[in-house]
Structures are given as C-alpha cells and as structure tokens.
Design an enzyme around this catalytic site. Sequence first.
Site, mmCIF file in Angstrom:
data_model
loop_
_atom_site.group_PDB
_atom_site.id
_atom_site.type_symbol
_atom_site.label_atom_id
_atom_site.label_comp_id
_atom_site.label_asym_id
_atom_site.label_seq_id
_atom_site.Cartn_x
_atom_site.Cartn_y
_atom_site.Cartn_z
ATOM 1 N NE ARG A 1 3.866 -21.984 18.882
ATOM 2 C CZ ARG A 1 4.689 -21.450 17.980
ATOM 3 N NH1 ARG A 1 5.791 -20.839 18.354
ATOM 4 N NH2 ARG A 1 4.386 -21.526 16.694
ATOM 5 C CE LYS B 1 8.360 -15.987 19.383
ATOM 6 N NZ LYS B 1 7.142 -16.084 20.145
HETATM 7 N N1 PMM Z 1 5.089 -17.393 18.552
HETATM 8 C C1 PMM Z 1 5.002 -17.523 17.215
HETATM 9 C C2 PMM Z 1 3.886 -18.138 16.634
HETATM 10 N N2 PMM Z 1 2.896 -18.633 17.412
HETATM 11 N N3 PMM Z 1 1.967 -19.027 19.539
HETATM 12 C C3 PMM Z 1 2.028 -18.917 20.870
HETATM 13 N N4 PMM Z 1 1.023 -19.395 21.633
HETATM 14 N N5 PMM Z 1 3.083 -18.294 21.481
HETATM 15 C C4 PMM Z 1 4.128 -17.788 20.780
HETATM 16 O O1 PMM Z 1 5.048 -17.209 21.397
HETATM 17 C C5 PMM Z 1 4.089 -17.886 19.346
HETATM 18 C C6 PMM Z 1 2.971 -18.523 18.760
HETATM 19 C C7 PMM Z 1 6.098 -16.995 16.334
HETATM 20 O O2 PMM Z 1 7.170 -17.855 16.330
HETATM 21 P P1 PMM Z 1 7.437 -19.023 15.200
HETATM 22 O O3 PMM Z 1 7.240 -18.355 13.864
HETATM 23 O O4 PMM Z 1 8.813 -19.477 15.462
HETATM 24 O O5 PMM Z 1 6.458 -20.118 15.397
#
Ligand code: PMM
Length: 390
Positions: A369, A335
């Site tokens: 994650r 991020k």
């Molecule tokens: N971040 C993203 C998408 N989904 N879900 C959870 N539970 N926690 C997160 O921090 C989160 C998420 C955005 O990041 P990405 O586009 O790299 O998946």
Amino acid sequence: MNARALALHSPRAVREALIAAGWDAVRADAAAEGSAPAALQLTGLELPALVALVRYTQELGIDLVTGDDWALLSGSRARLGALARPWTVPPELAGIAEAVGTVLAPSPPTHWLTATGSIALDQPVIVGILNVTPDSFSDGGRFVALDEALAHADRLVAEGAAVLDVGGESTRPGNEPVSEAEEIRRVAPVIEALAKRHASIPLSVDTVKAAVARAALSAGASIVNDVSSFRLDPAMASVAAAGSAGVILMHSRGSVATMARLDHAQYPSGVATEIVAELRLAVDAAVTAGITPDRIVVDPGFGFAKSAEQNLELTDGLAALAVLGRPVLVGPSRKRFLGSVTGRDAPDRDVATAAACVVAYERGARLFRVHNIAATRDALAVAHAVRHGH
Ligand code: PMM
C-alpha cells in the site's frame, strides 16, 4: 566429482538444479520449498519431552540447542515438518508435534478473494492510496474534491496500481474524529465514480466504521481495510461478511486517536511474535463472523503503536507472519520510521518506501500500500524478476 553451493534464501537455485537434473517442475518445486531453512523455539518443556527431543532431532538431522526447559530447533522445512506429525513422533513428543505444526508456515495463498472477484498474488500487487481527508499527513488533503480525487486515481492506475484504497479518516495523532456521516460523504461518491471509471480495479475502503464500510460496499467497493482489525466496531465483521468483501486486518492497538502513537508500544515477547498472536485472534474472530479465510489479508501495521526501532525489527521479522497462512500486505509508505533512517520529510520518502517494500517482499509480503506507485513498482519488478527469472 564437483561440489557447488546453492543459495537457499529463495527456492530458485534448488528448483533449477533439480529441473536441470531431469525432475519435473512439480516435484522440483516441492523439494525446493522443503529445503528452505526454518527455525523455531519451544519453551516450557518438561524433562521427558526434552530428553526425547534430543534423541529424535538427532535421528531427523535437526539442529538443536537446549536449556533447562527450552529448545531452539533449526533445519530445513521438510525436516522440521517431520517433527510436526503427531502420529510418527515418539509419544513424549506428541504435544510438541502439534505446537510445531502451528508455527510451521503453510504455503502462501496464490489468490485473494474480494466481492468483485479474485486477485492473483503471483506478482507483487500495488495498492494505491487515495486519501480523501483534509488532514492526511502525507498528501495534505489535496485530493478532497471529487474531480481531483478522480484525477489522482487515474494517475495511480496509469502508474500500475492494481487496487485503490480510499480513506476518509486520518489516523494522524491529534486528529479530529470524523463522524460517520462526514466520512461517508467523503468516500462514497469517490468510490461510486471510481467503480464506473475503473471497473476492472478492485476498490478498498479504509475505515474502522461499519456504517462507512456498508455505504462503501454498496457504492462499489469490494474490500474493507480496517486498521483496527475489527476491534473498534463490533458490527464491522458482519458487514464485511454480508458483502462478501475481501478484508485487510491490520495490527494496531488503542483507539483511532492513540493508535499511531506509542502509548501501547510494549512488546516484551518480541514485536513480530506479539503481532502474529494478535493477528491470529483477529483472523479467528473474522472467520467466526462468517468471513472465509480466502478473503482475509493480514497487515502488521507499520507505524501503528510501534517505535522506529520496532518498525525496523518488524520489517526484519516479517517472515513470521507467514504462519498465519494468509497473504501479507504492508504499508510502510512515507512513514516516520523511514524518516528516522533517512532524515527525510514525508514527501521525500518514496525511495525509502520502495526499499522497505523490497525487503518486505523478500520476507513474504505480496501486497504493498503506497502513495507513489512508480518508484515502488519498479523496485518490486526487479525483486520479483530476480526471484522468478521473469
Ligand atoms: N496506514 C495508514 C492508513 N491505513 N491501512 C493499512 N492496511 N496499512 C497501513 O499501513 C495503513 C493503512 C496511515 O497512512 P496514510 O495516512 O499515509 O494512509
């Protein structure tokens, strides 16, 4: 006579000293947990309560700093716990006892229930990200085709992902909204194929739409990961409840289009404090909708309605989420705030991600994650081994 200092940042040193002195493991664990440091601030105190507090905390051996109508208390969890028993405290403190009880964290859960069974949390659990969007900021939508998505999933599992999180809509600012039908078209076939190919790996669907969650659950998903904590689709909670799904309630503010921006990034009471309050409402609403607490995981939502500084403050204050009594998942992977610290672009933030995960682990997170499993897995294996000795 000898004196030696024992570290208190984890229960290990106290536990091992007591076991060496002949205590059994259960008593040693309880005593070590009780000796962990805790602090809390009470505000809006009436004078009689404040006076009683000064006297009673002295009796209990709790450190106290006070102002006109507030008090900051610090001491061991066991000492502060004594203040949380309304039936033993002086009558002027009965109201305080209840409030203290709600902010002293219970022991963290050892398992998380999902639609296909329980996930043990005694080891760090790595959730591999499988974005099947053409516009995901970090993997650039490279895994849209089914066979590519499956090949990537194979890699995530081989590297140590214990859960796979499949997402068909990006929250990147300025993204085009994705229709329900399109999102289902993206995620359902991948989930169906993964459920056969990796039958022992619980699958999660990353969506804010109840219809997508429903389709994913019937395709074989066992977890609903909702970055809006069920705020954006009123039918989401009942779909998750009906499917006996595990749920991830992530903190965010605003709509899909605005949640990754700073429009709502105001936290006058402190980032962690406000996130705990908002996640508490989300957990309560989910339980009211019929989702049992043992199915709920909370996530502070790194990067969602939070500036770089706020994400760092949140990382430091993450232990505050333990008060919710639910397992904590974090998603700092690649991020932007890690870019602000390191000066690196998204694909080069895996070392920074691993470091953020270790700090979060030390502050109580148990699920992580991430995009790149290998780096974070090794970092967490070291953090876990230091804490537990294996
Ligand atoms: N971040 C993203 C998408 N989904 N879900 C959870 N539970 N926690 C997160 O921090 C989160 C998420 C955005 O990041 P990405 O586009 O790299 O998946």
